[in-house]
Design a protein around this motif. Structure first.
Motif, mmCIF file in Angstrom:
data_model
loop_
_atom_site.group_PDB
_atom_site.id
_atom_site.type_symbol
_atom_site.label_atom_id
_atom_site.label_comp_id
_atom_site.label_asym_id
_atom_site.label_seq_id
_atom_site.Cartn_x
_atom_site.Cartn_y
_atom_site.Cartn_z
ATOM 1 N N VAL A 92 0.853 -1.192 0.000
ATOM 2 C CA VAL A 92 0.000 0.000 0.000
ATOM 3 C C VAL A 92 0.885 1.236 0.000
ATOM 4 O O VAL A 92 1.956 1.249 0.633
ATOM 5 C CB VAL A 92 -0.921 0.019 1.241
ATOM 6 C CG1 VAL A 92 -1.867 1.213 1.195
ATOM 7 C CG2 VAL A 92 -1.715 -1.280 1.346
ATOM 8 N N LEU A 93 0.455 2.268 -0.683
ATOM 9 C CA LEU A 93 1.191 3.526 -0.683
ATOM 10 C C LEU A 93 1.139 4.155 0.704
ATOM 11 O O LEU A 93 0.096 4.160 1.368
ATOM 12 C CB LEU A 93 0.566 4.477 -1.716
ATOM 13 C CG LEU A 93 1.424 5.645 -2.216
ATOM 14 C CD1 LEU A 93 2.679 5.136 -2.926
ATOM 15 C CD2 LEU A 93 0.606 6.524 -3.159
ATOM 16 N N ALA A 94 2.283 4.650 1.176
ATOM 17 C CA ALA A 94 2.340 5.289 2.494
ATOM 18 C C ALA A 94 1.387 6.474 2.549
ATOM 19 O O ALA A 94 1.168 7.167 1.564
ATOM 20 C CB ALA A 94 3.764 5.737 2.798
ATOM 21 N N GLY A 95 0.819 6.710 3.736
ATOM 22 C CA GLY A 95 -0.137 7.798 3.901
ATOM 23 C C GLY A 95 -1.476 7.256 4.345
ATOM 24 O O GLY A 95 -1.548 6.200 4.997
ATOM 25 N N PRO A 96 -2.560 7.922 3.993
ATOM 26 C CA PRO A 96 -3.893 7.512 4.459
ATOM 27 C C PRO A 96 -4.245 6.069 4.119
ATOM 28 O O PRO A 96 -4.838 5.364 4.939
ATOM 29 C CB PRO A 96 -4.830 8.501 3.744
ATOM 30 C CG PRO A 96 -3.974 9.711 3.494
ATOM 31 C CD PRO A 96 -2.605 9.189 3.239
ATOM 32 N N ASN A 97 -3.875 5.604 2.911
ATOM 33 C CA ASN A 97 -4.214 4.228 2.526
ATOM 34 C C ASN A 97 -3.544 3.219 3.448
ATOM 35 O O ASN A 97 -4.163 2.236 3.878
ATOM 36 C CB ASN A 97 -3.794 3.964 1.077
ATOM 37 C CG ASN A 97 -4.633 4.723 0.085
ATOM 38 O OD1 ASN A 97 -5.724 5.184 0.399
ATOM 39 N ND2 ASN A 97 -4.134 4.858 -1.133
ATOM 40 N N ALA A 98 -2.294 3.441 3.771
ATOM 41 C CA ALA A 98 -1.576 2.518 4.643
ATOM 42 C C ALA A 98 -2.094 2.586 6.071
ATOM 43 O O ALA A 98 -2.128 1.568 6.782
ATOM 44 C CB ALA A 98 -0.084 2.824 4.608
ATOM 45 N N GLU A 152 7.914 11.013 -0.393
ATOM 46 C CA GLU A 152 9.092 10.282 -0.860
ATOM 47 C C GLU A 152 8.736 9.068 -1.706
ATOM 48 O O GLU A 152 9.594 8.266 -2.049
ATOM 49 C CB GLU A 152 9.951 9.849 0.335
ATOM 50 C CG GLU A 152 10.525 11.012 1.136
ATOM 51 C CD GLU A 152 11.383 10.543 2.284
ATOM 52 O OE1 GLU A 152 11.700 9.326 2.346
ATOM 53 O OE2 GLU A 152 11.743 11.377 3.138
ATOM 54 N N GLY A 153 7.467 8.917 -2.051
ATOM 55 C CA GLY A 153 7.057 7.778 -2.860
ATOM 56 C C GLY A 153 7.242 6.447 -2.164
ATOM 57 O O GLY A 153 7.589 5.445 -2.791
ATOM 58 N N LEU A 154 6.996 6.423 -0.854
ATOM 59 C CA LEU A 154 7.183 5.190 -0.092
ATOM 60 C C LEU A 154 5.976 4.273 -0.218
ATOM 61 O O LEU A 154 4.830 4.726 -0.319
ATOM 62 C CB LEU A 154 7.409 5.500 1.382
ATOM 63 C CG LEU A 154 8.687 6.243 1.764
ATOM 64 C CD1 LEU A 154 8.687 6.536 3.256
ATOM 65 C CD2 LEU A 154 9.921 5.428 1.382
ATOM 66 N N ILE A 155 6.241 2.967 -0.191
ATOM 67 C CA ILE A 155 5.183 1.980 -0.053
ATOM 68 C C ILE A 155 5.382 1.250 1.264
ATOM 69 O O ILE A 155 6.474 1.237 1.822
ATOM 70 C CB ILE A 155 5.179 0.959 -1.211
ATOM 71 C CG1 ILE A 155 6.530 0.243 -1.306
ATOM 72 C CG2 ILE A 155 4.812 1.625 -2.526
ATOM 73 C CD1 ILE A 155 6.527 -0.945 -2.261
ATOM 74 N N VAL A 156 4.300 0.662 1.766
ATOM 75 C CA VAL A 156 4.352 -0.120 3.008
ATOM 76 C C VAL A 156 3.966 -1.552 2.653
ATOM 77 O O VAL A 156 3.001 -1.791 1.928
ATOM 78 C CB VAL A 156 3.387 0.446 4.066
ATOM 79 C CG1 VAL A 156 3.458 -0.389 5.347
ATOM 80 C CG2 VAL A 156 3.720 1.911 4.354
ATOM 81 N N GLN A 157 4.762 -2.504 3.151
ATOM 82 C CA GLN A 157 4.525 -3.912 2.864
ATOM 83 C C GLN A 157 4.587 -4.753 4.131
ATOM 84 O O GLN A 157 5.246 -4.384 5.105
ATOM 85 C CB GLN A 157 5.580 -4.455 1.880
ATOM 86 C CG GLN A 157 5.433 -3.963 0.460
ATOM 87 C CD GLN A 157 6.407 -4.655 -0.478
ATOM 88 O OE1 GLN A 157 7.552 -4.900 -0.112
ATOM 89 N NE2 GLN A 157 5.962 -4.969 -1.678
ATOM 90 N N ASP A 158 3.900 -5.907 4.077
ATOM 91 C CA ASP A 158 4.006 -6.872 5.161
ATOM 92 C C ASP A 158 5.467 -7.246 5.389
ATOM 93 O O ASP A 158 6.245 -7.362 4.439
ATOM 94 C CB ASP A 158 3.219 -8.147 4.821
ATOM 95 C CG ASP A 158 1.719 -7.941 4.897
ATOM 96 O OD1 ASP A 158 1.257 -7.300 5.855
ATOM 97 O OD2 ASP A 158 1.010 -8.418 3.983
ATOM 98 N N PHE A 159 5.820 -7.434 6.635
ATOM 99 C CA PHE A 159 7.170 -7.859 6.993
ATOM 100 C C PHE A 159 7.375 -9.312 6.577
ATOM 101 O O PHE A 159 6.531 -10.173 6.835
ATOM 102 C CB PHE A 159 7.356 -7.713 8.513
ATOM 103 C CG PHE A 159 8.686 -8.177 9.023
ATOM 104 C CD1 PHE A 159 9.860 -7.623 8.546
ATOM 105 C CD2 PHE A 159 8.757 -9.168 9.998
ATOM 106 C CE1 PHE A 159 11.098 -8.046 9.026
ATOM 107 C CE2 PHE A 159 9.985 -9.595 10.496
ATOM 108 C CZ PHE A 159 11.147 -9.027 10.001
#
Length: 329
Positions: free
Chosen positions: A131-137, A175-182
């Motif tokens: 998910v894209l970092a921010g509200p969605n994440a 910064e165009g970060l994404i968040v992913q499961d570890f």
């Protein structure tokens, strides 16, 4: 009739491996190029076949390659550098009559965008939640810790471990970060080659026992149907034709899932070649119109890497304005 092949990125481990592979073929004449005159791979070929090129981001890069095609009567262009591949992919027509040995621009752009890659490959069931970092994440009920990483970029640059929800909410959104499961399990690299119809000819998993600057310098190939099938499904999902390196890591349940895809020759290619899958030679055949085998088997072998000197006469050194500079892969 001998075919004439240009390999660029001759200063990197992938470029050196590709050049060495193709030099073993008597039906190919290999030219080697790099932006840096100190690139070791340039000096693996005879002096008349050594070339300097502008950086991949330079506006003259593609025209320079096109001029080489004309002047050297090249049949095939192989680049081992992401930046160059991106520049060439949308303009491969300018290289005619030479063929660019690279996946399609769509495949390249998808593979190099981790969010687009996860979305394209979601149907395989082998992707971490992305998910894209921010509200969605922030709306996701994550099991912490999780990973945050740049949407674009190679290797481990910019990756950070997010320990809790407060850290998640503190992530920058510019910064165009994404968040992913570890993914806590072991990491594998799978070297994949697919034929002109997108059929996977070989998928060779290998461990990364020792890593230096993002390149595995020790490891072994492993026969593991789950890793092979997972990598093959990822390759099919992105429409791969040619070579890619699919990186997988085991999740909390032990399943192999997608980490990232490098749509180019890997730096640890000599291990895959030694295992029985000579990917550079297969890629040359593929883009020169030679039909590939349906399947190429491999065996389990291990490798360690060491430095090797290439000694040349001082007068044979190529002088480049970009000496000492490296482009990001």
């Amino acid at each position: 009739m001998t075919k004439r092949v240009l390999v660029t990125g001759a200063g990197g481990p992938a470029g050196v491996a590709v050049i060495r592979s193709l030099l073993r073929r008597s039906d190919l004449t290999v030219f080697a190029a790099d932006m840096d005159g100190w690139a070791s791979g340039i000096y693996l070929v005879p002096p008349a076949q050594r070339r300097l090129v502008p950086p991949g981001r330079d506006e003259d890069f593609v025209p320079a390659i096109a001029r080489m095609v004309a002047e050297d009567a090249l049949d095939l262009v192989i680049s081992t550098v992401d930046v160059e591949l991106i520049a060439l992919a949308d303009r491969r027509g300018e290289l005619a009559p030479a063929v660019l040995a690279a996946p399609s621009a769509d495949t390249l752009n998808t593979a190099l965008d981790k969010l687009a890659l996860a979305e394209r490959c979601a149907a395989t069931g082998r992707t971490p939640r992305t998910v894209l970092a921010g509200p969605n994440a922030e709306e996701v009920d994550w099991e912490f810790p999780v990973f945050a990483k740049p949407r674009q970029g190679a290797g481990s640059r910019g990756i950070r471990l997010v320990s809790d929800r407060a850290a998640l909410e503190a992530l920058p959104t510019d910064e165009g970060l994404i968040v992913q499961d570890f993914l806590p399990g072991e990491e594998y690299s799978v070297d994949v080659i697919a034929d002109a119809a997108g059929n996977v000819v070989a998928a060779v998993p290998r461990t990364r026992a020792r890593v230096d600057s993002g390149v595995a310098i020790a490891g072994q190939t492993v026969r593991d149907p789950e890793l092979e099938d997972t990598a093959a499904s990822i390759a099919r999902a992105i429409g791969l034709v040619g070579v890619a390196n699919v990186q997988l890591r085991r999740d909390r349940t032990g399943r192999a899932v997608l980490l990232e895809v490098n749509p180019r020759f890997p730096g640890a290619l000599p291990l895959t070649i030694a295992a029985g899958v000579d990917i550079p030679s297969l890629v040359a055949d593929l883009f020169l119109g030679i039909e590939l085998p349906t399947r190429v088997p491999f065996r389990e072998v291990a490798s360690v890497r060491f430095l090797e000197d290439v000694i040349v006469e001082v007068d044979d050194l190529l002088v480049s304005a970009h000496a000492g500079h490296q482009e990001e892969l």
